[in-house]
Design a protein around this motif. Sequence first.
Motif, mmCIF file in Angstrom:
data_model
loop_
_atom_site.group_PDB
_atom_site.id
_atom_site.type_symbol
_atom_site.label_atom_id
_atom_site.label_comp_id
_atom_site.label_asym_id
_atom_site.label_seq_id
_atom_site.Cartn_x
_atom_site.Cartn_y
_atom_site.Cartn_z
ATOM 1 N N ARG A 181 11.543 0.511 -7.540
ATOM 2 C CA ARG A 181 11.778 -0.802 -8.148
ATOM 3 C C ARG A 181 12.887 -0.785 -9.192
ATOM 4 O O ARG A 181 13.599 -1.767 -9.345
ATOM 5 C CB ARG A 181 10.485 -1.390 -8.705
ATOM 6 C CG ARG A 181 9.823 -0.571 -9.784
ATOM 7 C CD ARG A 181 8.404 -1.123 -10.040
ATOM 8 N NE ARG A 181 7.640 -0.360 -11.000
ATOM 9 C CZ ARG A 181 6.914 0.714 -10.716
ATOM 10 N NH1 ARG A 181 6.880 1.190 -9.486
ATOM 11 N NH2 ARG A 181 6.208 1.313 -11.658
ATOM 12 N N THR A 182 13.065 0.326 -9.903
ATOM 13 C CA THR A 182 14.172 0.397 -10.873
ATOM 14 C C THR A 182 15.499 0.586 -10.150
ATOM 15 O O THR A 182 16.498 -0.028 -10.518
ATOM 16 C CB THR A 182 13.959 1.524 -11.902
ATOM 17 O OG1 THR A 182 13.693 2.742 -11.212
ATOM 18 C CG2 THR A 182 12.832 1.194 -12.858
ATOM 19 N N ARG A 183 15.498 1.419 -9.119
ATOM 20 C CA ARG A 183 16.737 1.631 -8.357
ATOM 21 C C ARG A 183 17.180 0.340 -7.670
ATOM 22 O O ARG A 183 18.371 0.021 -7.644
ATOM 23 C CB ARG A 183 16.569 2.762 -7.347
ATOM 24 C CG ARG A 183 16.474 4.134 -8.034
ATOM 25 C CD ARG A 183 16.398 5.289 -7.053
ATOM 26 N NE ARG A 183 15.077 5.302 -6.431
ATOM 27 C CZ ARG A 183 14.846 5.461 -5.133
ATOM 28 N NH1 ARG A 183 15.841 5.644 -4.279
ATOM 29 N NH2 ARG A 183 13.621 5.470 -4.659
ATOM 30 N N GLU A 194 0.844 -1.211 0.000
ATOM 31 C CA GLU A 194 0.000 0.000 0.000
ATOM 32 C C GLU A 194 0.873 1.252 0.000
ATOM 33 O O GLU A 194 0.941 1.980 0.996
ATOM 34 C CB GLU A 194 -0.932 -0.029 1.213
ATOM 35 C CG GLU A 194 -1.817 -1.238 1.267
ATOM 36 C CD GLU A 194 -3.256 -0.923 0.911
ATOM 37 O OE1 GLU A 194 -3.624 0.254 0.888
ATOM 38 O OE2 GLU A 194 -3.994 -1.880 0.647
ATOM 39 N N VAL A 195 1.552 1.480 -1.124
ATOM 40 C CA VAL A 195 2.373 2.675 -1.321
ATOM 41 C C VAL A 195 2.073 3.215 -2.714
ATOM 42 O O VAL A 195 1.455 2.526 -3.533
ATOM 43 C CB VAL A 195 3.891 2.381 -1.174
ATOM 44 C CG1 VAL A 195 4.223 1.918 0.242
ATOM 45 C CG2 VAL A 195 4.361 1.366 -2.189
ATOM 46 N N SER A 196 2.542 4.405 -3.007
ATOM 47 C CA SER A 196 2.351 4.952 -4.353
ATOM 48 C C SER A 196 3.116 4.094 -5.366
ATOM 49 O O SER A 196 4.061 3.382 -5.015
ATOM 50 C CB SER A 196 2.847 6.395 -4.411
ATOM 51 O OG SER A 196 4.264 6.433 -4.354
ATOM 52 N N ASP A 197 2.699 4.153 -6.617
ATOM 53 C CA ASP A 197 3.354 3.357 -7.655
ATOM 54 C C ASP A 197 4.855 3.626 -7.706
ATOM 55 O O ASP A 197 5.655 2.709 -7.838
ATOM 56 C CB ASP A 197 2.721 3.656 -9.020
ATOM 57 C CG ASP A 197 3.326 2.796 -10.110
ATOM 58 O OD1 ASP A 197 3.093 1.570 -10.103
ATOM 59 O OD2 ASP A 197 4.069 3.347 -10.960
ATOM 60 N N HIS A 198 5.247 4.868 -7.587
ATOM 61 C CA HIS A 198 6.664 5.244 -7.648
ATOM 62 C C HIS A 198 7.478 4.582 -6.535
ATOM 63 O O HIS A 198 8.663 4.298 -6.703
ATOM 64 C CB HIS A 198 6.792 6.767 -7.564
ATOM 65 C CG HIS A 198 8.165 7.276 -7.860
ATOM 66 N ND1 HIS A 198 9.139 7.397 -6.875
ATOM 67 C CD2 HIS A 198 8.743 7.678 -9.010
ATOM 68 C CE1 HIS A 198 10.241 7.870 -7.418
ATOM 69 N NE2 HIS A 198 10.039 8.050 -8.715
ATOM 70 N N GLU A 199 6.844 4.307 -5.400
ATOM 71 C CA GLU A 199 7.543 3.775 -4.227
ATOM 72 C C GLU A 199 7.480 2.255 -4.101
ATOM 73 O O GLU A 199 7.971 1.698 -3.116
ATOM 74 C CB GLU A 199 6.979 4.415 -2.953
ATOM 75 C CG GLU A 199 7.102 5.935 -2.928
ATOM 76 C CD GLU A 199 8.534 6.413 -3.134
ATOM 77 O OE1 GLU A 199 9.432 5.914 -2.446
ATOM 78 O OE2 GLU A 199 8.738 7.296 -4.006
#
Length: 181
Positions: free
Chosen positions: A69-71, A29-34
């Motif tokens: 997720r990319t980092r 339950e976090v923003s998509d970016h996170e």
Amino acid sequence: MSAAVSSGETSPETRTIVLLRHAKADWPEVSDHERPLAERGRQDAAAVGRRLAGTGIDFDLAICSTAVRTRETWKLAVPELPERPRTVYEERVYEASPGELIAVLNETPDEVTGALLIGHNPGVQGLAEILAGKADSDARTALGNRGFPTAAFAVLTFTGPWKSLEPGTATLTDYWAPHEA
């Protein structure tokens, strides 16, 4: 001997671009970016690093989305490479269209001959498809059959300065994905 060679001009540099989709993400339950990587994503990120090392491509630059997720994918993949390239975290790669990704790549300094872009779908797959004016038949077939699952990558080459990169100017030379569809 051609006129270009006899007049002392050098031939254009061949450049390599690897387009890597982030590894499998979790859905907390976090923003998509996170969103962080899932357990399978962490395993796949290290595997993709080993596979990238096996290509023998010399990366001068990694351009990574700022999403968690990319980092994390890059953090787990890069130790597998023989040398760590300079890394730039670029917020424009997150949710970018193929055209926006081309604009980012067009800004790459010309001393860079090998670049790795770590991003998201549908932008990464779309970029691979529109850049590839030519393709190794096996790579094109695999990309067509598999799409661009998490932790997959495509290798493209082109000749000329980075600012000349545009649709149809590259050749798809390799494609890899960690799991069968």
